[in-house]
Design a protein around this motif. Sequence first.
Motif, PDB file in Angstrom:
ATOM      1  N   TYR B 303      16.260   4.227 -31.620  1.00  0.00           N
ATOM      2  CA  TYR B 303      15.770   3.259 -30.640  1.00  0.00           C
ATOM      3  C   TYR B 303      14.261   3.080 -30.671  1.00  0.00           C
ATOM      4  N   ASP B 304      13.840   1.977 -30.075  1.00  0.00           N
ATOM      5  CA  ASP B 304      12.424   1.641 -30.002  1.00  0.00           C
ATOM      6  C   ASP B 304      11.810   1.496 -31.388  1.00  0.00           C
ATOM      7  N   ASN B 305      12.427   0.654 -32.196  1.00  0.00           N
ATOM      8  CA  ASN B 305      11.894   0.282 -33.491  1.00  0.00           C
ATOM      9  C   ASN B 305      11.973  -1.230 -33.602  1.00  0.00           C
ATOM     10  N   LYS B 306      11.921  -1.725 -34.809  1.00  0.00           N
ATOM     11  CA  LYS B 306      12.005  -3.180 -34.985  1.00  0.00           C
ATOM     12  C   LYS B 306      13.189  -3.514 -35.872  1.00  0.00           C
ATOM     13  N   LEU B 307      14.258  -2.787 -35.685  1.00  0.00           N
ATOM     14  CA  LEU B 307      15.435  -3.003 -36.518  1.00  0.00           C
ATOM     15  C   LEU B 307      16.065  -4.355 -36.215  1.00  0.00           C
ATOM     16  N   VAL B 308      16.544  -4.997 -37.268  1.00  0.00           N
ATOM     17  CA  VAL B 308      17.156  -6.319 -37.107  1.00  0.00           C
ATOM     18  C   VAL B 308      18.574  -6.302 -37.688  1.00  0.00           C
ATOM     19  N   GLY B 309      19.216  -7.434 -37.577  1.00  0.00           N
ATOM     20  CA  GLY B 309      20.555  -7.564 -38.140  1.00  0.00           C
ATOM     21  C   GLY B 309      21.606  -6.949 -37.246  1.00  0.00           C
ATOM     22  N   PRO B 310      22.826  -6.953 -37.720  1.00  0.00           N
ATOM     23  CA  PRO B 310      23.928  -6.481 -36.880  1.00  0.00           C
ATOM     24  C   PRO B 310      24.068  -4.955 -36.909  1.00  0.00           C
ATOM     25  N   ILE B 311      24.810  -4.457 -35.980  1.00  0.00           N
ATOM     26  CA  ILE B 311      25.205  -3.042 -36.004  1.00  0.00           C
ATOM     27  C   ILE B 311      26.296  -2.919 -37.070  1.00  0.00           C
ATOM     28  N   PRO B 312      26.077  -2.108 -38.143  1.00  0.00           N
ATOM     29  CA  PRO B 312      27.087  -2.064 -39.213  1.00  0.00           C
ATOM     30  C   PRO B 312      28.411  -1.532 -38.681  1.00  0.00           C
ATOM     31  N   LYS B 313      29.461  -2.219 -39.053  1.00  0.00           N
ATOM     32  CA  LYS B 313      30.767  -1.776 -38.562  1.00  0.00           C
ATOM     33  C   LYS B 313      31.138  -0.426 -39.151  1.00  0.00           C
ATOM     34  N   GLU B 314      30.499  -0.093 -40.311  1.00  0.00           N
ATOM     35  CA  GLU B 314      30.798   1.189 -40.965  1.00  0.00           C
ATOM     36  C   GLU B 314      30.411   2.382 -40.088  1.00  0.00           C
ATOM     37  N   LEU B 315      29.511   2.157 -39.121  1.00  0.00           N
ATOM     38  CA  LEU B 315      29.141   3.281 -38.255  1.00  0.00           C
ATOM     39  C   LEU B 315      30.368   3.837 -37.533  1.00  0.00           C
ATOM     40  N   GLY B 316      31.383   3.010 -37.433  1.00  0.00           N
ATOM     41  CA  GLY B 316      32.622   3.455 -36.800  1.00  0.00           C
ATOM     42  C   GLY B 316      33.265   4.635 -37.519  1.00  0.00           C
ATOM     43  N   ASN B 317      32.828   4.890 -38.776  1.00  0.00           N
ATOM     44  CA  ASN B 317      33.401   6.023 -39.531  1.00  0.00           C
ATOM     45  C   ASN B 317      32.844   7.367 -39.092  1.00  0.00           C
ATOM     46  N   LEU B 318      31.807   7.360 -38.312  1.00  0.00           N
ATOM     47  CA  LEU B 318      31.131   8.619 -37.984  1.00  0.00           C
ATOM     48  C   LEU B 318      31.908   9.359 -36.905  1.00  0.00           C
ATOM     49  N   GLU B 319      32.885  10.084 -37.358  1.00  0.00           N
ATOM     50  CA  GLU B 319      33.824  10.685 -36.411  1.00  0.00           C
ATOM     51  C   GLU B 319      33.199  11.778 -35.547  1.00  0.00           C
ATOM     52  N   CYS B 320      32.103  12.374 -36.061  1.00  0.00           N
ATOM     53  CA  CYS B 320      31.487  13.457 -35.285  1.00  0.00           C
ATOM     54  C   CYS B 320      30.420  12.948 -34.322  1.00  0.00           C
ATOM     55  N   LEU B 321      30.102  11.684 -34.431  1.00  0.00           N
ATOM     56  CA  LEU B 321      28.962  11.155 -33.686  1.00  0.00           C
ATOM     57  C   LEU B 321      29.176  11.286 -32.183  1.00  0.00           C
ATOM     58  N   LYS B 322      28.216  11.948 -31.545  1.00  0.00           N
ATOM     59  CA  LYS B 322      28.298  12.127 -30.095  1.00  0.00           C
ATOM     60  C   LYS B 322      27.335  11.182 -29.371  1.00  0.00           C
ATOM     61  N   ARG B 323      26.177  10.991 -29.979  1.00  0.00           N
ATOM     62  CA  ARG B 323      25.172  10.161 -29.299  1.00  0.00           C
ATOM     63  C   ARG B 323      24.662   9.092 -30.239  1.00  0.00           C
ATOM     64  N   LEU B 324      24.783   7.869 -29.794  1.00  0.00           N
ATOM     65  CA  LEU B 324      24.369   6.739 -30.606  1.00  0.00           C
ATOM     66  C   LEU B 324      23.395   5.890 -29.794  1.00  0.00           C
ATOM     67  N   TYR B 325      22.117   6.004 -30.150  1.00  0.00           N
ATOM     68  CA  TYR B 325      21.076   5.295 -29.404  1.00  0.00           C
ATOM     69  C   TYR B 325      20.405   4.267 -30.319  1.00  0.00           C
ATOM     70  N   LEU B 326      20.728   3.021 -30.100  1.00  0.00           N
ATOM     71  CA  LEU B 326      20.132   1.946 -30.903  1.00  0.00           C
ATOM     72  C   LEU B 326      19.333   0.982 -30.046  1.00  0.00           C
ATOM     73  N   TYR B 327      19.030   1.372 -28.820  1.00  0.00           N
ATOM     74  CA  TYR B 327      18.419   0.422 -27.903  1.00  0.00           C
ATOM     75  C   TYR B 327      16.968   0.103 -28.252  1.00  0.00           C
ATOM     76  N   ARG B 328      16.494  -0.958 -27.649  1.00  0.00           N
ATOM     77  CA  ARG B 328      15.128  -1.446 -27.830  1.00  0.00           C
ATOM     78  C   ARG B 328      14.806  -1.718 -29.296  1.00  0.00           C
ATOM     79  N   ASN B 329      15.628  -2.552 -29.898  1.00  0.00           N
ATOM     80  CA  ASN B 329      15.360  -3.075 -31.229  1.00  0.00           C
ATOM     81  C   ASN B 329      15.566  -4.573 -31.152  1.00  0.00           C
ATOM     82  N   LYS B 330      15.776  -5.189 -32.302  1.00  0.00           N
ATOM     83  CA  LYS B 330      16.053  -6.624 -32.302  1.00  0.00           C
ATOM     84  C   LYS B 330      17.397  -6.879 -32.965  1.00  0.00           C
ATOM     85  N   LEU B 331      18.319  -6.011 -32.705  1.00  0.00           N
ATOM     86  CA  LEU B 331      19.644  -6.134 -33.318  1.00  0.00           C
ATOM     87  C   LEU B 331      20.355  -7.352 -32.743  1.00  0.00           C
ATOM     88  N   ASN B 332      21.076  -8.052 -33.629  1.00  0.00           N
ATOM     89  CA  ASN B 332      21.828  -9.204 -33.152  1.00  0.00           C
ATOM     90  C   ASN B 332      23.269  -9.131 -33.657  1.00  0.00           C
TER      91      ASN B 332
END
Lengths: 212, 968
Positions: B303-332
């Motif tokens: 979070y808090d970067n200048k990331l653009v583009g979509p959230i990759p659907k492949e992130l759904g593969n991260l079965e162990c992922l507990k915390r996913l913080y992508l806020y404060r970017n320019k994701l669309n």
Amino acid sequence: MAHLYRLSIVLSFILTVSPSLSTNTEGNALHALRSRLSDPTNVLQSWDPTLVNPCTWFHVTCDSSNHVTRLDLGNSNISGTLGPELGELRHLKYLELYRNDIGGKIPKELGNMKNLVSMDIYGNRFEGEIPKSFAMLKSLRFLRLNNNKLSGSIPRELTTLKDLKVFDVSNNDLCGTIPVDGPFASFPMESFENNKLNGPELKGLVPYDFGC
Amino acid sequence: MLYSLNAKREILLVGNSLPLTFRANFWLVGMARISYRLLPLPIFVLVVSLLFYQSAGLNSEGQYLLDIKSRIGDTYNHLSNWNPNDSTPCGWKGVDCTSDYNPVVWCLDLSSMNLSGSLSPSLGGLVHLTLLNLSFNALSQNIPGEIGSCSSLELLYLNNNLFEGQLPVELARLSCLTALNIANNRISGPFPDQIGNLSSLSLLIAYSNNITGPLPASLGNLKRLRTFRAGQNLISGSLPSEIGGCESLEYLGLAQNQLSGEIPKEIGMLQNLTDLILLSNQISGPIPMELSNCTYLRTLALYDNKLVGPIPKELGNLECLKRLYLYRNKLNGTIPREIGNLSSALEIDFSENELTGEIPIELKNIAGLSLLYIFENKLTGVIPVELTTLENLTKLDLSANYLTGTIPVGFQHLKHLIMLQLFGNSLSGVIPQGLGVYGKLWVVDLSNNHLTGRIPRHLCRNENLILLNMGSNNLTGYIPSGVQHCKPLVQLHLAENGLAGSFPSDLCKLANLSSLELDQNTFTGPIPPEIGQCHALQRLHLSGNYFTGELPKEIGKLSQLVFFNVSTNSLTGVIPAEIFSCRMLQRLDLTRNHFVGALPGEIGDLSQLEILKLSENQLSENIPVEVGKLSRLTELQMGGNSFSGDIPAELGGISSLQIALNLSYNNLTGPIPAELGNLVLLEFLLLNDNHLSGEIPGAFDKLSSLLGCNFSNNDLTGPLPSLPLFQKTSISSFLGNKGLCGGPLGNCNESPQLSSHPSDTKGTSVRLGKIIAIISAVIGGISLILIIVIIHFMRRPVDMVAPLQDTPPSSLVSDIYFSPKDGFTFQDLVVATENFDDSFILGRGACGTVYKAVMRCGRIIAVKKLASNREGNTIDNSFQYAYTMKVTEKCDIYSYGVVLLELLTGRAPVQPLDQGGDLVSWVRSYIQAHSLSPGMLDERINLQDQNTIPHMITAMKIALLCTSMSAP
């Protein structure tokens, strides 16, 4: 776990704020400002960093869309510096920080505050140059930078600010010549006194900026 | 008292949360690797040996240690048993030796001993050292390069000191080093390129320093590196793609740096990565889908970067992922439904991006989800009912989107829900009435929607609610008792609804209530004395209701009150002096009530006051001089009252006044104090509609910030100060005074009457005058008809006005009629006024603008161009009105008078400027000099008939009355 941690943070701040429509960005920017300032008289005590909307923080004024439009912290005994995040206050019209003890450079990002009408930061300890980016403040009417320690020359870019009505840089350490174009044609000489300025620039001649 | 709301999230602190532990495995490895091999000592060690030659009994390592001690400040004498007379240092505090026949120093642990001073280069003599722990002291200056000689060093802890300067390149010689911790120092400069030589390094911790520059590509050589944390530095450049070579890397933390560029795809090669923390940088580009190869990832904080583009659907593969913080970017783009596959997720935060589309219902599959924040995006559609199956949900924030539909009723069954924020959407329908029955609700903000119905009764049933905001909806009914008795409540905001009832005085039994906003509702009845029990109240907003009665004096007990607004109610009586005990007040607004009596001088005690609004009441008597003590005031609104007496000069001392000083529509008298000229920040000054006299002070030319002013309808005289604003201000801001001149009002010497004559038809005195004029006109009308008939026959016919036949020079004058009288043509006027250019304006009136025209012959004349468009624009209003019969309501009486004067005097309405500029002025000055005598009547009329003169004098009086009442 994170929740417990959050609670501990939460309990350490005084509550004053209600979240509402405005963006988180403005609250974050103000909170960042607070974190850079020393505030012995607690004028910023109400600036609760955990909430979205700073519109009920004291010395802050918002418009009907909950965007911050005024910051009234003149004569408030605050010291410290300003940071680039202040430029995130895109709806700010009045930045009133005069007669404090704020130092350091004026962040160039203040030029991003496109709606700014008045910047009153006189009577502080600001140093370094007047940012050229101020030329982007197309709504600016009042720019009072007097009684600081500013150096360098007066950016010629400021002559494009057609609404500029008051420009006071007296009692600084500025050098070079005084612009004469645009609004600078009408500013009184008192606005420039007590600097190392070389007088008005002579148009059409070889520039004679000494020591700048 | 110390409460707060955590509506949002704190920064994920990556800098300080990992406890510093000696890992047992490192320790054991260290012991096994002890080497007795003596290394050749550098020269400096020999020098040190010589220096300590006198203490012959102590071995060389002891002497090096004594030299180290000699440069250290040891306030608490931790090193008091470092005795130079010992033969070895092995018994000294913090020193540990091998336990064989020839013991050598292999551990030096001086952590947390409050040591200061610098680190001696003699350190380099301790070549057998495997552990050096100097952490948690106040050691300063550079880390000596000689540390590179401690070639056995495996564990090096220098963290939490005041070390500065660059990291010595010699560090890279420590090929056995497995752990290096330099966190929380003042180290500057970049990581040395040679850092890649530390092939054994497993732990590299360097956060909270001033490290600059890009990360060296050689980092990729650190195949054993498991933890790399360098947050809170000034590291720039992009994350090198070589990082993919750190095949053991588990924790990569580079938060709060100045990293730019994109996240390299090679990040996907880090198969062991569990934590990737890159928050608060300037990283741009998309989120690489290769991240989905990091299958052990538990925390992904970008979070808090200048990331653009979509959230990759492949992130759904991260079965162990507990915390996913992508806020404060320019994701669309939309939120991929594959996010629902993150079966281990506890917290998901996509807020403050530009995400569109609907909230995927697949989120329901994340059974353990506790936090879901997607606020400040562009989401549309409804809140999926499926979210109500997320039994572990504690915090839900979908605020500031474009969500529609209703709030799913199922939320009221979520037992763990403590925070529900849905503000700033377009939600409609009724709020689930069972909300609060099960969950221990803590923060509820549903404001700025279109919700209807009633406030749920059970919101505070579990006594945990500290914030309730339902403002700006269409709620009706009363504030439920359960809310009124909600003990933990700190903020209650119900503004802008249709709520009814009397003031909820039970709220004042709530010890923590600090903010109460009930404005813009339909509350009725008095503000009860119980308000005084609201001890913690800082903010009280009751504007726009139907509150009646007097303001209770108990309001004075609100010692914390900072903001108080009761404007637009029907409050009566005097302002209780007790309110001035609320010394914390910064903003006080009593506008639009029925307050009477004087403003007490105690107002001056409110030293924190920034905004004071008392407008539109019936306050009377003098403005207390104590107002001048309000040294922080930015806005003072006192208009529309009955204040009398002088304006206190002390108001000029409020140097902070900036927004406005409004004293208009009162009964103020006396001069305007020159001190007001000191208000150099002031932007609006309104003094109109009083009885102020004297001149506008010359000191007002210092009001350099003034953007607007109004002095109209007073008794002011004299010239306007030279302030440029006054030259530009509309004439209407000065009208209705006794004799202001200069600036837009015209030259003070030549023709003051042209413009400063009263003409404001709004003032009551003017209205009265108008009535008189109309009556006079009616009376005179009958005799007038007779006179006109008589005179018309006696006088030579006046040339009829011909409409302009030539093509007008521009559209500006296209429908101007003109009279060829007096030997000049319309074209002449156009030339003389440069096509009615603004620079020729003498003044402006309600009916038109007066221009100064210098004719070819040198004669100066005043030319009036009517303001009304298309119909009857003339050069000479009164003259033209007489013949075209196009008379407007505003100008009729005046014009009627001018026509009479023309007929009676036989003179043209336009007169040379040196004779007053117009006929009215000419007649007046004549009367002043000669009184009402026949000399001014048209010489061509036969005045021998004794009946004619009295008739004409009577008509003259009517004409004078008409022209004195309503000048255009």
